[in-house]
Motif scaffolding. Sequence first.
Motif, mmCIF file in Angstrom:
data_model
loop_
_atom_site.group_PDB
_atom_site.id
_atom_site.type_symbol
_atom_site.label_atom_id
_atom_site.label_comp_id
_atom_site.label_asym_id
_atom_site.label_seq_id
_atom_site.Cartn_x
_atom_site.Cartn_y
_atom_site.Cartn_z
ATOM 1 N N ALA A 116 -10.324 10.291 5.223
ATOM 2 C CA ALA A 116 -9.016 9.966 5.810
ATOM 3 C C ALA A 116 -8.589 8.548 5.440
ATOM 4 O O ALA A 116 -7.415 8.308 5.122
ATOM 5 N N LEU A 117 -9.530 7.599 5.461
ATOM 6 C CA LEU A 117 -9.197 6.217 5.084
ATOM 7 C C LEU A 117 -8.745 6.126 3.636
ATOM 8 O O LEU A 117 -7.764 5.444 3.315
ATOM 9 N N ILE A 118 -9.438 6.819 2.755
ATOM 10 C CA ILE A 118 -9.062 6.798 1.334
ATOM 11 C C ILE A 118 -7.699 7.465 1.146
ATOM 12 O O ILE A 118 -6.857 6.977 0.388
ATOM 13 N N TYR A 119 -7.463 8.552 1.871
ATOM 14 C CA TYR A 119 -6.178 9.240 1.783
ATOM 15 C C TYR A 119 -5.046 8.314 2.224
ATOM 16 O O TYR A 119 -4.008 8.221 1.562
ATOM 17 N N VAL A 120 -5.233 7.619 3.340
ATOM 18 C CA VAL A 120 -4.205 6.687 3.839
ATOM 19 C C VAL A 120 -3.962 5.573 2.814
ATOM 20 O O VAL A 120 -2.817 5.199 2.551
ATOM 21 N N ALA A 121 -5.028 5.058 2.204
ATOM 22 C CA ALA A 121 -4.875 3.993 1.203
ATOM 23 C C ALA A 121 -4.056 4.478 0.007
ATOM 24 O O ALA A 121 -3.134 3.792 -0.452
ATOM 25 N N PHE A 122 -4.380 5.668 -0.506
ATOM 26 C CA PHE A 122 -3.611 6.215 -1.626
ATOM 27 C C PHE A 122 -2.158 6.468 -1.224
ATOM 28 O O PHE A 122 -1.239 6.233 -2.002
ATOM 29 N N HIS A 123 -1.942 6.949 -0.013
ATOM 30 C CA HIS A 123 -0.581 7.231 0.464
ATOM 31 C C HIS A 123 0.230 5.944 0.554
ATOM 32 O O HIS A 123 1.401 5.902 0.140
ATOM 33 N N LEU A 124 -0.368 4.885 1.081
ATOM 34 C CA LEU A 124 0.336 3.604 1.177
ATOM 35 C C LEU A 124 0.709 3.072 -0.204
ATOM 36 O O LEU A 124 1.805 2.542 -0.402
ATOM 37 N N LYS A 125 -0.205 3.213 -1.158
ATOM 38 C CA LYS A 125 0.078 2.760 -2.525
ATOM 39 C C LYS A 125 1.151 3.630 -3.180
ATOM 40 O O LYS A 125 2.008 3.128 -3.904
ATOM 41 N N ALA A 126 1.105 4.946 -2.921
ATOM 42 C CA ALA A 126 2.035 5.873 -3.564
ATOM 43 C C ALA A 126 3.458 5.734 -3.048
ATOM 44 O O ALA A 126 4.405 6.032 -3.766
ATOM 45 N N TYR A 127 3.620 5.288 -1.810
ATOM 46 C CA TYR A 127 4.958 5.215 -1.219
ATOM 47 C C TYR A 127 5.366 3.792 -0.853
ATOM 48 O O TYR A 127 6.203 3.589 0.019
ATOM 49 N N ASN A 128 4.799 2.807 -1.535
ATOM 50 C CA ASN A 128 5.155 1.411 -1.299
ATOM 51 C C ASN A 128 6.493 1.107 -1.974
ATOM 52 O O ASN A 128 6.596 1.112 -3.195
#
Length: 195
Positions: A116-128
């Motif tokens: 979940a932490l890795i998913y949130v990190a990728f999501h934040l980077k993808a939608y910054n």
Amino acid sequence: MSIVSDTFCNAFRFISSPYRYEALIPGNTELVVEYREKLYCFEDLNKLHKFMRLPEKYYNLKLPHKLPHRKDPLMVTSLPMLGYMEQTLSTAITKAMTAAGLFKPKFPFLSVSRSALIYVAFHLKAYNPKSSDYVRKKYKRKLQQFEEHCELIAYLGNNMSQRYREPGERPIDFDHKMVTFLNLEGIEPTPTWVA
């Protein structure tokens, strides 16, 4: 319009009669007029011209004893860390956490919380929104690849049987997905990760 007292300059916005405390707004210090030894500060030129036509109408207006606070712009960077995060990051983090909650990622061979932490990190980077299009597209691809790898567990669980099945009896992509799943052991996705 209002009376200038020391350095505090207020202006009336006439909403209705009688004039209310909420009607006081800051005046522009560039638009000041002196009338009968009092200074009046105005929001804009229209209000200044309105005053100049009938200054006597506004001369005896009484300001409330308590004037509204000055609304000085507040720099977000001067806030304490919690306030800064609340004002700048809360929406992005909420969206990323919601997406993680809906998708429920579980990467092969990693714990649920780590996934979940890795998913949130990728999501934040993808939608910054402050990143370039290239960087956002790159991380959207990584997020999509991460999601595909997370779906391997459910796919393999649904298509495996207790008894051995011949390759011709298995789903077409089963062997490929099984090899991909086994190759992910000992690998943890990172921002530079490519599988």
